[in-house]
Design a protein around this motif. Structure first.
Motif, short mmCIF file in Angstrom:
data_model
loop_
_atom_site.label_atom_id
_atom_site.label_comp_id
_atom_site.label_asym_id
_atom_site.label_seq_id
_atom_site.Cartn_x
_atom_site.Cartn_y
_atom_site.Cartn_z
N SER A 125 14.44 13.32 14.79
CA SER A 125 13.16 14.04 14.80
C SER A 125 12.01 13.12 15.15
N ILE A 126 12.01 11.90 14.63
CA ILE A 126 10.96 10.94 15.00
C ILE A 126 11.01 10.68 16.50
N GLU A 127 12.22 10.53 17.04
CA GLU A 127 12.37 10.28 18.47
C GLU A 127 11.93 11.49 19.30
N GLN A 128 12.31 12.69 18.88
CA GLN A 128 12.06 13.90 19.65
C GLN A 128 10.62 14.40 19.54
N PHE A 129 10.03 14.31 18.36
CA PHE A 129 8.76 14.97 18.11
C PHE A 129 7.55 14.05 18.01
N THR A 130 7.76 12.73 18.14
CA THR A 130 6.63 11.81 18.10
C THR A 130 6.72 10.82 19.26
N GLN A 131 5.67 10.09 19.43
CA GLN A 131 5.64 9.02 20.43
C GLN A 131 5.76 7.65 19.75
N ASP A 132 6.07 7.64 18.47
CA ASP A 132 6.09 6.42 17.69
C ASP A 132 7.27 5.53 18.06
N GLY A 133 7.01 4.23 18.01
CA GLY A 133 8.05 3.26 18.30
C GLY A 133 8.85 2.91 17.05
N PHE A 134 10.13 2.71 17.25
CA PHE A 134 11.02 2.32 16.16
C PHE A 134 12.28 1.72 16.75
N SER A 135 13.03 1.06 15.91
CA SER A 135 14.37 0.62 16.30
C SER A 135 15.34 1.16 15.26
N ALA A 136 16.51 1.53 15.72
CA ALA A 136 17.53 2.08 14.82
C ALA A 136 18.88 1.50 15.21
N GLU A 192 0.82 -1.22 0.00
CA GLU A 192 0.00 0.00 0.00
C GLU A 192 0.85 1.26 0.00
N GLY A 193 2.18 1.10 0.03
CA GLY A 193 3.06 2.26 -0.01
C GLY A 193 3.45 2.81 1.35
N GLU A 194 3.03 2.15 2.44
CA GLU A 194 3.42 2.63 3.77
C GLU A 194 4.86 2.22 4.06
N ILE A 195 5.66 3.19 4.42
CA ILE A 195 7.08 2.95 4.69
C ILE A 195 7.22 2.26 6.04
N SER A 196 8.00 1.17 6.04
CA SER A 196 8.23 0.46 7.30
C SER A 196 9.64 0.69 7.82
N GLY A 197 10.49 1.31 7.02
CA GLY A 197 11.85 1.59 7.46
C GLY A 197 12.77 1.85 6.29
N PHE A 198 14.06 1.93 6.59
CA PHE A 198 15.05 2.13 5.55
C PHE A 198 16.39 1.59 6.01
N LYS A 248 13.70 0.79 11.56
CA LYS A 248 12.49 -0.01 11.38
C LYS A 248 11.41 0.61 12.24
N MET A 249 10.33 1.03 11.60
CA MET A 249 9.21 1.66 12.30
C MET A 249 8.24 0.58 12.78
N GLU A 250 7.65 0.84 13.95
CA GLU A 250 6.57 -0.02 14.42
C GLU A 250 5.30 0.36 13.66
N PRO A 251 4.46 -0.63 13.35
CA PRO A 251 3.23 -0.34 12.58
C PRO A 251 2.32 0.67 13.28
N GLY A 252 1.56 1.39 12.47
CA GLY A 252 0.59 2.34 13.00
C GLY A 252 1.17 3.65 13.47
#
Length: 108
Positions: free
Chosen positions: A47-58, A11-17, A70-74
């Protein structure tokens, strides 16, 4: 050459890079292509870490020139905007320095 792989759903949703390699445009410490890609990618993660509450691993591999996200879904629309901005910047660099940067999309 720097190879950037953007992972996305059907669907084009980015899950990471993943970003791997060195541009080879100039000597280490003077390579503007490496510097530009590094700044864009690191700023996106920060910026993702500082400005969002979204989960990810780097993960960073400085020796090999690697950065992996790698972004967590949603995740939020803010993270989507930051990721879209990263892609825009990387594609702009790729247009000017195509011998040193390759941006590809991979469906996962």
């Amino acid at each position: 050459m720097i190879k950037v792989t953007i992972y996305q759903s059907s669907e084009g949703e980015i899950s990471g890079f993943s970003i791997q390699g060195h541009a080879g445009y100039a000597e280490s410490g003077s390579d503007i292509v490496c510097a530009a890609v590094s700044v864009l990618a690191q700023n996106t993660v920060n910026s993702i870490e500082q400005f969002t509450q979204d989960g990810f691993s780097a993960d960073v591999d400085e020796e090999e020139g690697g950065l992996y996200l790698k972004m967590e879904p949603g995740y939020s629309k803010e993270s989507k905007l930051l990721l879209d901005s990263l892609i825009l910047g990387l594609q702009g660099i790729e247009e000017e320095y195509m011998d040193y940067l390759d941006v590809i999309f991979e469906e996962v």
